[in-house]
Design a protein around this motif. Structure first.
Motif, PDB file in Angstrom:
ATOM      1  N   ALA A 234     -14.041   8.211  -2.606  1.00  0.00           N
ATOM      2  CA  ALA A 234     -13.760   7.412  -1.410  1.00  0.00           C
ATOM      3  C   ALA A 234     -15.042   7.011  -0.684  1.00  0.00           C
ATOM      4  CB  ALA A 234     -12.846   8.191  -0.467  1.00  0.00           C
ATOM      5  N   ASP A 235     -16.080   7.833  -0.825  1.00  0.00           N
ATOM      6  CA  ASP A 235     -17.335   7.514  -0.131  1.00  0.00           C
ATOM      7  C   ASP A 235     -18.032   6.286  -0.708  1.00  0.00           C
ATOM      8  OD1 ASP A 235     -19.694   8.994  -2.095  1.00  0.00           O
ATOM      9  OD2 ASP A 235     -17.620   9.653  -2.323  1.00  0.00           O
ATOM     10  N   LEU A 236     -17.598   5.864  -1.888  1.00  0.00           N
ATOM     11  CA  LEU A 236     -18.269   4.713  -2.519  1.00  0.00           C
ATOM     12  C   LEU A 236     -17.628   3.371  -2.164  1.00  0.00           C
ATOM     13  CD1 LEU A 236     -19.152   6.006  -6.131  1.00  0.00           C
ATOM     14  CD2 LEU A 236     -20.587   5.959  -4.080  1.00  0.00           C
ATOM     15  N   VAL A 237     -16.506   3.406  -1.448  1.00  0.00           N
ATOM     16  CA  VAL A 237     -15.866   2.122  -1.103  1.00  0.00           C
ATOM     17  C   VAL A 237     -15.750   1.996   0.422  1.00  0.00           C
ATOM     18  CG1 VAL A 237     -14.547   1.995  -3.257  1.00  0.00           C
ATOM     19  CG2 VAL A 237     -13.511   3.050  -1.247  1.00  0.00           C
ATOM     20  N   SER A 238     -15.571   0.789   0.865  1.00  0.00           N
ATOM     21  CA  SER A 238     -15.438   0.543   2.312  1.00  0.00           C
ATOM     22  C   SER A 238     -14.084   1.048   2.789  1.00  0.00           C
ATOM     23  CB  SER A 238     -15.542  -0.950   2.593  1.00  0.00           C
ATOM     24  OG  SER A 238     -14.402  -1.607   2.037  1.00  0.00           O
ATOM     25  N   ALA A 239     -13.985   1.266   4.100  1.00  0.00           N
ATOM     26  CA  ALA A 239     -12.729   1.714   4.693  1.00  0.00           C
ATOM     27  C   ALA A 239     -11.618   0.695   4.402  1.00  0.00           C
ATOM     28  CB  ALA A 239     -12.888   1.901   6.201  1.00  0.00           C
ATOM     29  N   GLU A 240     -11.963  -0.604   4.401  1.00  0.00           N
ATOM     30  CA  GLU A 240     -10.955  -1.652   4.152  1.00  0.00           C
ATOM     31  C   GLU A 240     -10.419  -1.548   2.728  1.00  0.00           C
ATOM     32  OE1 GLU A 240     -14.184  -2.639   5.434  1.00  0.00           O
ATOM     33  OE2 GLU A 240     -13.245  -2.156   7.369  1.00  0.00           O
ATOM     34  N   ARG A 241     -11.344  -1.412   1.789  1.00  0.00           N
ATOM     35  CA  ARG A 241     -10.961  -1.330   0.380  1.00  0.00           C
ATOM     36  C   ARG A 241     -10.078  -0.089   0.157  1.00  0.00           C
ATOM     37  NH1 ARG A 241      -9.290  -3.207  -4.260  1.00  0.00           N
ATOM     38  NH2 ARG A 241     -10.193  -2.253  -6.121  1.00  0.00           N
ATOM     39  N   GLN A 242     -10.459   1.014   0.813  1.00  0.00           N
ATOM     40  CA  GLN A 242      -9.702   2.258   0.687  1.00  0.00           C
ATOM     41  C   GLN A 242      -8.265   2.069   1.188  1.00  0.00           C
ATOM     42  OE1 GLN A 242      -9.922   6.545   2.641  1.00  0.00           O
ATOM     43  NE2 GLN A 242     -11.952   5.816   2.088  1.00  0.00           N
ATOM     44  N   ALA A 243      -8.136   1.454   2.375  1.00  0.00           N
ATOM     45  CA  ALA A 243      -6.805   1.231   2.956  1.00  0.00           C
ATOM     46  C   ALA A 243      -5.990   0.304   2.055  1.00  0.00           C
ATOM     47  CB  ALA A 243      -6.936   0.634   4.357  1.00  0.00           C
ATOM     48  N   GLU A 244      -6.647  -0.677   1.517  1.00  0.00           N
ATOM     49  CA  GLU A 244      -5.980  -1.637   0.632  1.00  0.00           C
ATOM     50  C   GLU A 244      -5.440  -0.933  -0.619  1.00  0.00           C
ATOM     51  OE1 GLU A 244      -7.402  -5.120  -2.458  1.00  0.00           O
ATOM     52  OE2 GLU A 244      -8.711  -4.697  -0.742  1.00  0.00           O
ATOM     53  N   LEU A 245      -6.298  -0.078  -1.238  1.00  0.00           N
ATOM     54  CA  LEU A 245      -5.872   0.633  -2.456  1.00  0.00           C
ATOM     55  C   LEU A 245      -4.756   1.647  -2.158  1.00  0.00           C
ATOM     56  CD1 LEU A 245      -9.316   1.160  -4.230  1.00  0.00           C
ATOM     57  CD2 LEU A 245      -7.338  -0.062  -5.180  1.00  0.00           C
ATOM     58  N   LEU A 246      -4.879   2.347  -1.040  1.00  0.00           N
ATOM     59  CA  LEU A 246      -3.838   3.320  -0.673  1.00  0.00           C
ATOM     60  C   LEU A 246      -2.491   2.625  -0.528  1.00  0.00           C
ATOM     61  CD1 LEU A 246      -5.662   5.660   1.897  1.00  0.00           C
ATOM     62  CD2 LEU A 246      -4.514   6.392  -0.204  1.00  0.00           C
ATOM     63  N   GLY A 247      -2.477   1.490   0.191  1.00  0.00           N
ATOM     64  CA  GLY A 247      -1.229   0.751   0.412  1.00  0.00           C
ATOM     65  C   GLY A 247      -0.651   0.250  -0.901  1.00  0.00           C
ATOM     66  N   GLN A 248      -1.516  -0.292  -1.707  1.00  0.00           N
ATOM     67  CA  GLN A 248      -1.124  -0.871  -2.992  1.00  0.00           C
ATOM     68  C   GLN A 248      -0.493   0.180  -3.912  1.00  0.00           C
ATOM     69  OE1 GLN A 248      -4.500  -2.966  -4.681  1.00  0.00           O
ATOM     70  NE2 GLN A 248      -3.819  -2.448  -6.760  1.00  0.00           N
ATOM     71  N   TRP A 249      -1.171   1.363  -4.004  1.00  0.00           N
ATOM     72  CA  TRP A 249      -0.656   2.399  -4.911  1.00  0.00           C
ATOM     73  C   TRP A 249       0.581   3.084  -4.361  1.00  0.00           C
ATOM     74  CZ3 TRP A 249      -1.572   2.736  -9.889  1.00  0.00           C
ATOM     75  CH2 TRP A 249      -2.678   2.056 -10.385  1.00  0.00           C
ATOM     76  N   ARG A 250       0.682   3.199  -3.041  1.00  0.00           N
ATOM     77  CA  ARG A 250       1.890   3.796  -2.465  1.00  0.00           C
ATOM     78  C   ARG A 250       3.090   2.906  -2.748  1.00  0.00           C
ATOM     79  NH1 ARG A 250      -1.303   6.001   2.698  1.00  0.00           N
ATOM     80  NH2 ARG A 250      -1.718   8.054   1.810  1.00  0.00           N
ATOM     81  N   ARG A 251       2.901   1.594  -2.601  1.00  0.00           N
ATOM     82  CA  ARG A 251       4.008   0.667  -2.899  1.00  0.00           C
ATOM     83  C   ARG A 251       4.383   0.753  -4.376  1.00  0.00           C
ATOM     84  NH1 ARG A 251       1.194  -2.486   0.555  1.00  0.00           N
ATOM     85  NH2 ARG A 251       0.113  -3.607  -1.109  1.00  0.00           N
ATOM     86  N   ARG A 252       3.370   0.796  -5.200  1.00  0.00           N
ATOM     87  CA  ARG A 252       3.609   0.765  -6.648  1.00  0.00           C
ATOM     88  C   ARG A 252       4.302   2.030  -7.160  1.00  0.00           C
ATOM     89  NH1 ARG A 252      -1.177  -1.122 -10.614  1.00  0.00           N
ATOM     90  NH2 ARG A 252      -1.153  -2.751  -9.062  1.00  0.00           N
ATOM     91  N   LEU A 253       3.914   3.193  -6.637  1.00  0.00           N
ATOM     92  CA  LEU A 253       4.422   4.450  -7.196  1.00  0.00           C
ATOM     93  C   LEU A 253       5.642   4.997  -6.463  1.00  0.00           C
ATOM     94  CD1 LEU A 253       1.002   6.180  -7.936  1.00  0.00           C
ATOM     95  CD2 LEU A 253       2.489   4.954  -9.533  1.00  0.00           C
ATOM     96  N   GLY A 254       5.909   4.481  -5.269  1.00  0.00           N
ATOM     97  CA  GLY A 254       7.113   4.913  -4.557  1.00  0.00           C
ATOM     98  C   GLY A 254       6.950   6.259  -3.873  1.00  0.00           C
ATOM     99  N   ARG A 255       8.032   6.743  -3.306  1.00  0.00           N
ATOM    100  CA  ARG A 255       8.001   7.945  -2.462  1.00  0.00           C
ATOM    101  C   ARG A 255       7.704   9.215  -3.242  1.00  0.00           C
ATOM    102  NH1 ARG A 255      13.221   9.072   0.719  1.00  0.00           N
ATOM    103  NH2 ARG A 255      11.816  10.798   1.097  1.00  0.00           N
ATOM    104  N   ASP A 256       8.057   9.206  -4.538  1.00  0.00           N
ATOM    105  CA  ASP A 256       7.952  10.453  -5.294  1.00  0.00           C
ATOM    106  C   ASP A 256       6.517  10.869  -5.599  1.00  0.00           C
ATOM    107  OD1 ASP A 256      10.633  10.618  -5.254  1.00  0.00           O
ATOM    108  OD2 ASP A 256      10.938   9.826  -7.291  1.00  0.00           O
TER     109      ASP A 256
END
Ligand code: GDP
Ligand code: MG
Length: 458
Positions: free
Chosen positions: A294-316
């Motif tokens: 996480a230290d290698l990416v910007s806060a924006e990129r991190q938030a973007e990836l977190l949102g993207q993967w949470r949507r993709r993988l679902g609640r489980d």
């Protein structure tokens, strides 16, 4: 790759000695010397072992090598008996094998295997307490001025051995940051490589929770080895047979690493495909996604990836961002692992109280009759009551035998009352007759268990 990884310690256990019996006589106003009322000594404390599923290694035994249980209390006048010594209970993780190291004395050949939470076994037994003088009153000897001594407790050097079995496995492409994450999460010290194909050896670490421990394994060979046709070795598979949860470690900044695809989604798919192809059981386990570095990416990129993967993988599938370099998110991941890998008490309870609030985890040892005995094998040298007589010299004999030796330890040979009683016992057991048939005469010397005395039976 070597054999299975074991945690191993050597400890010394000593059960408590029994308390001594008491010599005492009743005191009454008008009776100068009342009858004997010396109480018995209490049994010494045992050393026991209890299997505790909240533990995963034997580190707890490294600070202390010697474990002694309390001795029994001495008997007192007025027929007050000594207290039993408290059992000293040592907690060990499931899978612990205990064997007696070296000769072992009384414990020689014993072995225990603790597999399931709540199993317990007594390893070293406390010595029995001595009887008070009350016990030795007879019509002809109404005021015995002797009592029995307590016997020593069993003791031995033990070897504890534990096969390390992983609760959680880390998977991911080479360079994803698995070894670094394992090092940050646990107290293992894995090799951290700057390039792929070097971490084929299994690496295990122990994660310390507040209430329990988990073993975390870096599962590297799956992909690295597969590309060379190697796959996971037998030894390694044995370590992960109990794994219940996978952490997929996915590099958020793959473009900055060597040897890895630059596309995060493609990297994720590669691992999932390899898992499904090579190990169906692992592939079916629940997952956590750790977006690493996480230290290698910007806060924006991190938030973007977190949102993207949470949507993709679902609640489980929980998705977390981690950095082994700064420690960010590592504690959250640790808590998530401890939460997801259920404790055995919770597992048993979850069916009964469906939808119930967070029940407190039950500690092993609080469950009384549910406890099972540990698997163990006992070898008892035969003939504890047997004895044999040996002539040492013209007027000197030895008597050998465990029962006889223990009998002698009970009494003070300087005490004439005790000696008279002992002679009676030796006669009844047949020792005197055996001595006489070897040529023994009154007043000859007898040696038992290193103690030499003249035997002059009346
Ligand atoms: P593995 O192949 O999955 O076990 O990956 P490693 O843990 O060996 O890490 C691969 C490379 O990435 C090494 O050079 C590490 O120093 C680096 N690395 C791992 N985690 C982090 C992190 O959180 N931040 C940064 N900046 N580098 C990391
Ligand atoms: Mg590695």
């Amino acid at each position: 790759m070597g054999g299975m990884l074991h945690d191993r310690v050597r400890i010394h256990v000593q059960a408590g000695a029994g308390g001594d019996g008491c010599v005492s006589f009743r005191r009454e106003a008008h009776v100068p010397r009342g009858g004997p009322d010396g109480g018995d000594g209490g049994r010494g404390g045992h050393v026991a072992v209890l299997c505790d599923d909240s533990l995963r290694d034997l580190q707890g035994f490294r600070q202390e090598t010697h474990y002694r249980a309390a001795r029994g209390g001495h008997g007192q006048g007025g027929l007050r008996h000594g207290r039993q010594g408290e059992t000293l209970t040592l907690r060990v993780p499931p899978g612990t094998e205990i064997s007696v190291d070296g000769q072992g004395g009384e414990l020689a050949g014993r072995r225990w295997e603790l597999l399931a939470d709540g199993q317990r076994a007594t390893m070293a037994r406390g010595g029995s307490g001595g009887k008070g003088n009350k016990h030795f009153a007879t019509p002809t000897s109404q005021a015995p001025r002797f009592a029995e001594r307590g016997l020593p407790g069993e003791e031995a050097w033990l070897e504890l051995r534990l096969r390390l079995l992983a609760d959680v496995g880390l998977v991911g492409l080479p360079n994803a940051g698995k070894s670094s994450l394992l090092a940050a999460l646990t107290r293992a010290a894995p090799k951290i490589a700057g390039y792929p194909f070097t971490t084929l050896a299994p690496v295990l670490g122990v994660l310390e929770g507040e209430e329990r421990q988990l073993v975390v394994a870096d599962i590297p060979g799956l992909i690295e080895g597969a590309s060379e046709g190697a796959g996971l070795g037998h030894d390694f598979l044995a370590h992960i047979e109990r794994t219940r949860l996978l952490v997929h470690v996915l590099d958020m900044a793959p473009e900055s690493s060597a040897g890895e695809g630059a596309d995060v989604a493609a990297n994720h798919a590669t691992i999932e495909r390899e898992l499904a192809a090579h190990d169906g059981r692992l592939a079916r386990l629940p997952r956590i996604l750790a977006l690493s570095k996480a230290d290698l990416v910007s806060a924006e990129r991190q938030a973007e990836l977190l949102g993207q993967w949470r949507r993709r993988l679902g609640r489980d599938v929980p998705v977390l961002a981690t950095s082994s370099a700064t420690g960010a998110g590592v504690r959250e991941l640790a808590l998530e692992l401890l939460r997801r890998v259920e404790a055995p008490g919770e597992r048993a309870a979850s069916g009964a109280e469906a939808g119930g609030g967070g029940g407190e985890s039950r500690r092993a040892g609080d469950r009384g009759e549910e406890q099972q005995l540990a698997e163990h094998m006992v070898f008892r040298p035969a003939g504890a009551s047997g004895f044999r007589v040996e002539r040492l010299g013209p007027r000197s004999f030895a008597v050998r035998g465990k029962g006889i030796e223990r009998l002698l330890m009970r009494f003070d040979i300087e005490n004439t009352d005790a000696m008279a009683y002992l002679e009676g016992r030796l006669r009844r057991i047949g020792v005197l007759r055996a001595l006489e048939s070897e040529g023994f005469q009154r007043g000859d010397e007898i040696e038992i268990a290193g103690v030499t005395f003249e035997l002059d039976p009346s």
